[in-house]
Design a protein around this motif. Structure first.
Motif, short mmCIF file in Angstrom:
data_model
loop_
_atom_site.label_atom_id
_atom_site.label_comp_id
_atom_site.label_asym_id
_atom_site.label_seq_id
_atom_site.Cartn_x
_atom_site.Cartn_y
_atom_site.Cartn_z
N ILE A 79 0.85 -1.19 0.00
CA ILE A 79 0.00 0.00 0.00
C ILE A 79 0.88 1.25 0.00
CG2 ILE A 79 -1.75 1.30 1.28
CD1 ILE A 79 -2.76 -1.40 0.17
N GLU A 80 0.51 2.17 -0.89
CA GLU A 80 1.22 3.46 -0.96
C GLU A 80 0.22 4.55 -0.58
OE1 GLU A 80 3.63 4.62 -4.68
OE2 GLU A 80 1.60 5.32 -5.11
N TYR A 81 0.71 5.54 0.19
CA TYR A 81 -0.17 6.64 0.61
C TYR A 81 0.17 7.88 -0.19
CZ TYR A 81 -1.50 3.52 4.34
OH TYR A 81 -1.99 2.43 5.03
N ARG A 82 -0.88 8.55 -0.70
CA ARG A 82 -0.67 9.76 -1.50
C ARG A 82 -1.53 10.88 -0.92
NH1 ARG A 82 -1.81 7.36 -7.53
NH2 ARG A 82 -0.39 5.57 -7.40
N ASP A 83 -1.03 12.11 -1.03
CA ASP A 83 -1.84 13.24 -0.55
C ASP A 83 -2.29 14.14 -1.70
OD1 ASP A 83 0.47 14.53 -1.21
OD2 ASP A 83 0.84 15.39 0.78
N THR A 84 -2.42 13.53 -2.88
CA THR A 84 -2.89 14.26 -4.05
C THR A 84 -3.73 13.34 -4.92
OG1 THR A 84 -2.19 15.32 -6.11
CG2 THR A 84 -0.68 13.71 -5.15
N THR A 85 -4.63 13.95 -5.69
CA THR A 85 -5.42 13.17 -6.65
C THR A 85 -4.79 13.20 -8.04
OG1 THR A 85 -6.79 15.10 -7.13
CG2 THR A 85 -7.61 13.56 -5.46
N ASP A 86 -3.62 13.81 -8.16
CA ASP A 86 -2.97 13.89 -9.47
C ASP A 86 -2.86 12.50 -10.09
OD1 ASP A 86 -2.74 16.55 -8.99
OD2 ASP A 86 -0.54 16.56 -8.78
N GLY A 87 -3.34 12.36 -11.30
CA GLY A 87 -3.22 11.10 -12.02
C GLY A 87 -4.26 10.07 -11.66
N VAL A 88 -5.10 10.35 -10.68
CA VAL A 88 -6.12 9.37 -10.27
C VAL A 88 -7.33 9.47 -11.20
CG1 VAL A 88 -7.72 8.70 -8.42
CG2 VAL A 88 -5.37 9.38 -7.86
N THR A 89 -7.84 8.31 -11.61
CA THR A 89 -9.02 8.28 -12.49
C THR A 89 -10.19 7.66 -11.73
OG1 THR A 89 -8.49 6.08 -13.34
CG2 THR A 89 -7.55 7.97 -14.52
N ALA A 90 -11.39 7.90 -12.27
CA ALA A 90 -12.60 7.35 -11.64
C ALA A 90 -12.55 5.83 -11.59
CB ALA A 90 -13.84 7.83 -12.39
N GLU A 91 -11.93 5.22 -12.60
CA GLU A 91 -11.86 3.75 -12.66
C GLU A 91 -11.11 3.16 -11.46
OE1 GLU A 91 -11.12 5.78 -15.37
OE2 GLU A 91 -13.19 5.41 -16.01
N GLN A 92 -10.24 3.95 -10.86
CA GLN A 92 -9.48 3.47 -9.69
C GLN A 92 -10.30 3.54 -8.41
OE1 GLN A 92 -6.01 6.07 -11.23
NE2 GLN A 92 -5.12 4.88 -9.57
N LEU A 93 -11.52 4.09 -8.50
CA LEU A 93 -12.29 4.40 -7.30
C LEU A 93 -13.53 3.53 -7.13
CD1 LEU A 93 -12.05 8.29 -7.53
CD2 LEU A 93 -11.07 6.86 -5.73
N LEU A 94 -13.51 2.34 -7.72
CA LEU A 94 -14.70 1.48 -7.63
C LEU A 94 -14.80 0.83 -6.25
CD1 LEU A 94 -14.32 -0.24 -11.12
CD2 LEU A 94 -15.99 1.52 -10.48
N GLY A 95 -16.05 0.67 -5.79
CA GLY A 95 -16.28 -0.15 -4.60
C GLY A 95 -16.51 0.60 -3.31
N PHE A 96 -16.45 1.92 -3.34
CA PHE A 96 -16.63 2.69 -2.10
C PHE A 96 -18.11 3.01 -1.83
CE2 PHE A 96 -12.13 3.54 -2.96
CZ PHE A 96 -11.60 3.27 -1.71
N PHE A 97 -18.35 3.63 -0.71
CA PHE A 97 -19.70 4.00 -0.25
C PHE A 97 -20.56 2.74 -0.04
CE2 PHE A 97 -18.00 7.60 -2.66
CZ PHE A 97 -17.99 8.56 -1.64
N VAL A 98 -19.94 1.74 0.58
CA VAL A 98 -20.62 0.48 0.87
C VAL A 98 -21.83 0.76 1.77
CG1 VAL A 98 -20.38 -1.74 2.06
CG2 VAL A 98 -18.50 -0.86 0.63
N GLY A 99 -22.97 0.23 1.37
CA GLY A 99 -24.18 0.35 2.18
C GLY A 99 -24.95 1.64 1.96
N TRP A 100 -24.42 2.55 1.16
CA TRP A 100 -25.17 3.78 0.87
C TRP A 100 -26.27 3.45 -0.14
CZ3 TRP A 100 -22.72 9.21 0.91
CH2 TRP A 100 -21.78 9.31 1.95
#
Ligand SMILES: CC(C)(COP(=O)(O)OP(=O)(O)OC[C@H]1O[C@@H](n2cnc3c(N)ncnc32)[C@H](O)[C@@H]1OP(=O)(O)O)[C@@H](O)C(=O)NCCC(=O)NCCS
Length: 135
Positions: free
Chosen positions: A2-23
Motif C-alpha cells: 500500500i502506498e499513501y498519497r496526498d494528491t489526486t494527481d493522475g487518479v481516475t474514476a476507474e481506480q475508485l470502484l467499490g466505495f460507499f458500501v451500504g449507501w
C-alpha cells in the motif's frame, strides 16, 4: 503493498470502484473523484500492484482555525490491516496547525477516533437523502 498519497494527481474514476458500501444512493466513481479533488486535503491508500484506491480520507477546512473530516472509508477486503488508522494519522499530521479538527461518527467508532486524541462531544447533523449521490 500500500502506498499513501496526498494528491489526486493522475487518479481516475476507474481506480475508485467499490466505495460507499451500504449507501442507498451512493456517489458514482466520477463524483467521488470530484469530491476528492475539491476537498481541502485528501489522503489516498493505493494498492501499488493494481493501482486501485483501497482507502481514502477527506478534510474540508477554512485553512485558519477549523477542519472537518466528512469521509473515511477502507474497502471491506482491506479493513483491519491498519490502513484506516494510517489515513487518520497522516491527515491529523497535515492538519496539525489548526485549532479544531472535528468528525461526526457512530458511537462504535469513538474508540477508533479516540486513539488520535479526539474526544466525544454531541454533534447534530442534517441529511438531505435525495442529494446523497451528489449529482
Ligand atoms: C472505520 C474504517 C475506516 C477503519 O478502517 P480500517 O482500515 O479497518 O482500520 P484499522 O485497521 O486501522 O483499525 C481497525 C480498528 O477499528 C475498529 N473498527 C473499525 N470499524 C469498526 C466498527 N464498525 N465498529 C467498531 N470498531 C470498528 C476495529 O475494531 C479495529 O480495532 P483494533 O485495532 O482494536 O482491532 C473502516 O472500518 C471502514 O471503512 N468502515 C466503513 C466506513 C466508516 O464507518 N467510516 C467512518 C465514518 S465516520
Amino acid at each position: 503493498m500500500i502506498e499513501y498519497r496526498d494528491t489526486t494527481d493522475g487518479v481516475t474514476a476507474e481506480q475508485l470502484l467499490g466505495f460507499f458500501v451500504g449507501w442507498p444512493n451512493p456517489p458514482s466513481p466520477a463524483t467521488h473523484l470530484r469530491i476528492l479533488e475539491r476537498s481541502y486535503a485528501v489522503i489516498l491508500a493505493v494498492n501499488v500492484e493494481s493501482q486501485r484506491v483501497v482507502g481514502f480520507i477527506t478534510a474540508i477546512s477554512d485553512g485558519v482555525l477549523s477542519a472537518f473530516l466528512p469521509l473515511l472509508e477502507v474497502l471491506p477486503s482491506y479493513q483491519d490491516q491498519g490502513i484506516g488508522s494510517e489515513l487518520v494519522r497522516r491527515m491529523m499530521a497535515k492538519l496539525s496547525s489548526l485549532y479544531m479538527v472535528d468528525v461526526v461518527c457512530d458511537p462504535n467508532l469513538e474508540s477508533f477516533y479516540g486513539r488520535f486524541g479526539l474526544t466525544t462531544r454531541t454533534g447534530m447533523v442534517l441529511r438531505n437523502y435525495q442529494n446523497q449521490s451528489g449529482d
